[in-house]
Design an enzyme around this catalytic site. Structure first.
Site, PDB file in Angstrom:
ATOM      1  N   GLY A 162       0.826  -1.218   0.000  1.00  0.00           N
ATOM      2  CA  GLY A 162       0.000   0.000   0.000  1.00  0.00           C
ATOM      3  C   GLY A 162       0.852   1.256   0.000  1.00  0.00           C
ATOM      4  N   ILE A 217       1.495   3.869   2.281  1.00  0.00           N
ATOM      5  CA  ILE A 217       2.435   4.131   3.371  1.00  0.00           C
ATOM      6  C   ILE A 217       3.297   2.899   3.626  1.00  0.00           C
ATOM      7  CG2 ILE A 217       2.636   4.832   5.790  1.00  0.00           C
ATOM      8  CD1 ILE A 217      -0.148   6.187   5.387  1.00  0.00           C
ATOM      9  N   ASP A 273      -0.085  -8.904   2.059  1.00  0.00           N
ATOM     10  CA  ASP A 273      -1.048  -7.936   1.531  1.00  0.00           C
ATOM     11  C   ASP A 273      -2.111  -8.709   0.746  1.00  0.00           C
ATOM     12  OD1 ASP A 273      -0.536  -4.557   0.711  1.00  0.00           O
ATOM     13  OD2 ASP A 273      -2.292  -5.688   0.030  1.00  0.00           O
ATOM     14  N   SER A 316      -4.361   6.793  13.463  1.00  0.00           N
ATOM     15  CA  SER A 316      -4.674   7.986  12.684  1.00  0.00           C
ATOM     16  C   SER A 316      -5.129   9.119  13.586  1.00  0.00           C
ATOM     17  CB  SER A 316      -5.790   7.649  11.690  1.00  0.00           C
ATOM     18  OG  SER A 316      -6.365   8.829  11.138  1.00  0.00           O
ATOM     19  N   THR A 375      -7.473  10.753  13.080  1.00  0.00           N
ATOM     20  CA  THR A 375      -8.937  10.719  13.053  1.00  0.00           C
ATOM     21  C   THR A 375      -9.490  10.299  14.404  1.00  0.00           C
ATOM     22  OG1 THR A 375     -10.736  10.150  11.549  1.00  0.00           O
ATOM     23  CG2 THR A 375      -9.371   8.333  12.318  1.00  0.00           C
ATOM     24  N   TYR A 427     -14.765   4.008  10.095  1.00  0.00           N
ATOM     25  CA  TYR A 427     -13.314   3.847   9.913  1.00  0.00           C
ATOM     26  C   TYR A 427     -12.586   4.367  11.156  1.00  0.00           C
ATOM     27  CZ  TYR A 427      -8.618   5.299   8.861  1.00  0.00           C
ATOM     28  OH  TYR A 427      -7.263   5.519   8.945  1.00  0.00           O
ATOM     29  N   LYS A 430     -10.178   2.452  14.373  1.00  0.00           N
ATOM     30  CA  LYS A 430      -8.860   2.846  14.895  1.00  0.00           C
ATOM     31  C   LYS A 430      -8.925   3.045  16.415  1.00  0.00           C
ATOM     32  CE  LYS A 430      -6.573   2.992  10.986  1.00  0.00           C
ATOM     33  NZ  LYS A 430      -5.557   1.981  10.659  1.00  0.00           N
ATOM     34  N   TYR A 488      -1.166   9.128  12.550  1.00  0.00           N
ATOM     35  CA  TYR A 488      -0.730   9.947  11.420  1.00  0.00           C
ATOM     36  C   TYR A 488      -1.647  11.143  11.249  1.00  0.00           C
ATOM     37  CZ  TYR A 488       0.565   5.212   9.796  1.00  0.00           C
ATOM     38  OH  TYR A 488       0.997   3.930   9.671  1.00  0.00           O
ATOM     39  N   PHE A 489      -1.112  12.217  10.778  1.00  0.00           N
ATOM     40  CA  PHE A 489      -1.961  13.321  10.366  1.00  0.00           C
ATOM     41  C   PHE A 489      -2.267  13.136   8.884  1.00  0.00           C
ATOM     42  CE2 PHE A 489      -2.938  15.730  14.105  1.00  0.00           C
ATOM     43  CZ  PHE A 489      -2.296  14.936  15.031  1.00  0.00           C
ATOM     44  N   ASN A 542      -9.031  12.108  -1.167  1.00  0.00           N
ATOM     45  CA  ASN A 542      -8.126  13.017  -0.481  1.00  0.00           C
ATOM     46  C   ASN A 542      -7.623  14.124  -1.411  1.00  0.00           C
ATOM     47  OD1 ASN A 542      -6.850  10.142   1.230  1.00  0.00           O
ATOM     48  ND2 ASN A 542      -8.300  11.623   2.011  1.00  0.00           N
ATOM     49  N   LEU A 543      -7.267  15.238  -0.795  1.00  0.00           N
ATOM     50  CA  LEU A 543      -6.917  16.451  -1.537  1.00  0.00           C
ATOM     51  C   LEU A 543      -5.718  16.267  -2.457  1.00  0.00           C
ATOM     52  CD1 LEU A 543      -7.351  19.525  -1.994  1.00  0.00           C
ATOM     53  CD2 LEU A 543      -5.728  19.893  -0.123  1.00  0.00           C
TER      54      LEU A 543
HETATM   55  C1  WQD Z   1      -7.972  17.554   3.394  1.00  0.00           C
HETATM   56  C2  WQD Z   1      -8.618  18.938   3.197  1.00  0.00           C
HETATM   57  C3  WQD Z   1     -10.966  18.839   2.761  1.00  0.00           C
HETATM   58  C4  WQD Z   1     -10.607  16.822  -1.134  1.00  0.00           C
HETATM   59  C5  WQD Z   1      -8.623  12.014   5.638  1.00  0.00           C
HETATM   60  C6  WQD Z   1      -9.225  11.037   6.599  1.00  0.00           C
HETATM   61  C7  WQD Z   1      -8.230  10.700   7.668  1.00  0.00           C
HETATM   62  C8  WQD Z   1      -6.909  10.286   7.073  1.00  0.00           C
HETATM   63  C9  WQD Z   1      -6.393  11.319   6.079  1.00  0.00           C
HETATM   64  C10 WQD Z   1      -6.751   7.888   7.152  1.00  0.00           C
HETATM   65  C11 WQD Z   1      -9.951  19.068   3.889  1.00  0.00           C
HETATM   66  C12 WQD Z   1     -10.222  19.391   1.555  1.00  0.00           C
HETATM   67  C13 WQD Z   1     -10.331  17.412   0.086  1.00  0.00           C
HETATM   68  C14 WQD Z   1     -11.164  17.625  -2.186  1.00  0.00           C
HETATM   69  C15 WQD Z   1     -11.103  19.529  -0.735  1.00  0.00           C
HETATM   70  N1  WQD Z   1      -7.029   9.019   6.450  1.00  0.00           N
HETATM   71  N2  WQD Z   1     -10.564  18.747   0.274  1.00  0.00           N
HETATM   72  N3  WQD Z   1     -11.382  18.956  -1.938  1.00  0.00           N
HETATM   73  O1  WQD Z   1     -10.278  14.601   5.410  1.00  0.00           O
HETATM   74  O2  WQD Z   1      -8.246  15.684   6.511  1.00  0.00           O
HETATM   75  O3  WQD Z   1      -8.364  13.216   6.318  1.00  0.00           O
HETATM   76  O4  WQD Z   1      -7.432  11.520   5.096  1.00  0.00           O
HETATM   77  O5  WQD Z   1      -6.338   7.821   8.269  1.00  0.00           O
HETATM   78  O6  WQD Z   1      -8.784   9.640   8.421  1.00  0.00           O
HETATM   79  O7  WQD Z   1     -10.327  11.665   7.215  1.00  0.00           O
HETATM   80  O8  WQD Z   1      -8.002  14.566   4.275  1.00  0.00           O
HETATM   81  O9  WQD Z   1      -7.266  15.016   1.990  1.00  0.00           O
HETATM   82  O10 WQD Z   1      -9.674  14.274   2.377  1.00  0.00           O
HETATM   83  O11 WQD Z   1      -8.952  16.570   3.050  1.00  0.00           O
HETATM   84  O12 WQD Z   1     -11.321  20.736  -0.551  1.00  0.00           O
HETATM   85  O13 WQD Z   1     -11.451  17.139  -3.325  1.00  0.00           O
HETATM   86  O14 WQD Z   1      -8.859  19.127   1.796  1.00  0.00           O
HETATM   87  O15 WQD Z   1     -12.186  19.538   2.984  1.00  0.00           O
HETATM   88  O16 WQD Z   1     -10.084  20.408   4.360  1.00  0.00           O
HETATM   89  P1  WQD Z   1      -8.819  14.607   5.661  1.00  0.00           P
HETATM   90  P2  WQD Z   1      -8.489  15.048   2.846  1.00  0.00           P
END
Ligand code: WQD
Length: 339
Positions: free
Chosen positions: A10, A12, A31, A124, A126, A148, A152, A176-177, A198-199
């Site tokens: 995966g 990480i 895996d 996490s 989270t 999820y 954790k 993790y952040f 994720n962003l």
């Molecule tokens: C980051 C920021 C969104 C997508 C998640 C899980 C967490 C961990 C990490 C496993 C936020 C914004 C996002 C997009 C956006 N995973 N965004 N447009 O939600 O902080 O954490 O991933 O452990 O458990 O919750 O990460 O990357 O989804 O969002 O504006 O298309 O980007 O609102 O502010 P998040 P993210």
């Protein structure tokens, strides 16, 4: 040490495999490839120069898990394997509870049977829930807002009780952040299936032309520019944190430790967009969209306990994270090949 890495194919896990080998450890991967492609293994062997034994099955199968420990001399385990999509966990809670918990139970039972008592668990931020006090410290209360996250929280409790039941256990939970970035070679990276939740991977796919534009989920948060603030940490810094924890927890006199792995710095969505544009030289078109249900305004770590206990520090900047992500994505516009 000979380290079993569950979920080692995966995102990480694969980066941690490289850091483990570079630190002189032997690695065995297990895996189920439910969220990873087998082609990752070839990339890892090319990057590390070593053969990586791979066992392809789900840890929820206790018999296969126990059999693995019978056949491999394992000294320690780093446990990444698990389902991890927040939104999916809301629609498939039973799958998430069963997979993430059963795989951990199976692993712990097989470890105990074979006298393997050193474990690093992928937790996490989270677990800090919906209204965390900032910056988050390891003593902050835990809760969750989705299945999820609850897996954790629950697994951390199981580990705490297992560690308390037998002092031979040495267990660390790493919170993790926001893991982002890629190995500087550009050969491995984050490769989400389908539309990225994720962003960073979404931004990378816009930059490489796979997506038309980014939706910014809300610009009315109580943050400096109104968009969500997160503590983005480079996956290679994260990998180094795992190796440090593995080497520390084995000698640590606490049966169970918890460490935040973050930079301690909050970065907004708009700041990520600007950094990615600098790194890629590409414009990232975006539109402001409604807030995403369940999102919090801001999240960032107090990493001082990991800094002190592990002598570990996040070293990479958001510009490094974007440059490494861009190198991976531009070298592999469609992610890993299927074969
Ligand atoms: C980051 C920021 C969104 C997508 C998640 C899980 C967490 C961990 C990490 C496993 C936020 C914004 C996002 C997009 C956006 N995973 N965004 N447009 O939600 O902080 O954490 O991933 O452990 O458990 O919750 O990460 O990357 O989804 O969002 O504006 O298309 O980007 O609102 O502010 P998040 P993210």
């Amino acid at each position: 040490m000979r380290v079993l890495v569950s979920g080692g194919a995966g995102y990480i896990g694969s980066h941690t495999v490289i850091t483990l080998v570079e630190a002189g450890h032997d690695v065995v991967i297990v895996d189920d490839f439910s969220n990873a492609k087998p082609t990752v293994i070839g990339r890892l062997e090319a990057l590390t120069g070593v053969h990586l034994p791979v066992h392809a099955f789900t840890l929820t199968d206790y018999d296969k898990t126990e059999h693995l420990f019978s056949g491999e001399q394992i000294d320690a385990v780093i446990h990444f394997a698990g389902f991890k999509a927040v939104g999916e966990s809301v629609t498939k809670p039973l799958d998430y509870y069963q997979n993430n918990l059963d795989s951990t139970f199976s692993l712990l039972r097989a470890m105990r049977r074979h006298d393997v008592h050193t474990l690093v668990f992928s937790s996490s931020a989270t677990v800090y829930g919906a209204e965390p006090v900032l910056p988050m410290t390891e003593d902050s209360p835990t809760s969750a807002t989705n299945p999820y996250g609850w897996t954790k929280v629950m697994i951390e409790q199981v580990l705490r009780d297992v560690a308390a039941s037998d002092e031979s256990w040495r267990i660390a939970a790493l919170r993790y952040f926001n893991p982002v970035g890629a190995h500087p070679s550009g050969q491995i990276g984050e490769d989400p299936s389908g539309i990225p939740n994720n962003l960073m991977p979404f931004v990378a796919q816009v930059a490489v032309g796979r997506r038309e534009k980014l939706s910014v989920f809300g610009d009315d948060y109580p943050t400096p520019d109104g968009t969500g603030v997160r503590d983005y940490i480079h996956v290679d810094d994260l990998a180094a944190g795992h190796v440090a924890a593995l080497e520390r927890v084995g000698s640590h006199d606490e049966p169970m430790s918890v460490w935040n792995l973050g930079t301690g710095q909050g970065i907004s969505v708009l700041e990520v967009i600007k950094a990615f544009e600098r790194a890629s030289g590409r414009e990232i078109p975006y539109e402001i969209a409604p807030r995403r249900p369940g999102d919090i305004a801001a999240s960032y770590a107090d990493p001082s306990r990991a800094n002190a206990d592990l002598r570990w520090y996040a070293t990479k900047t958001i510009d490094d994270m974007c440059a490494d992500t861009w190198r991976w994505q531009s070298n592999n516009p469609n992610g890993y090949p299927d074969a």
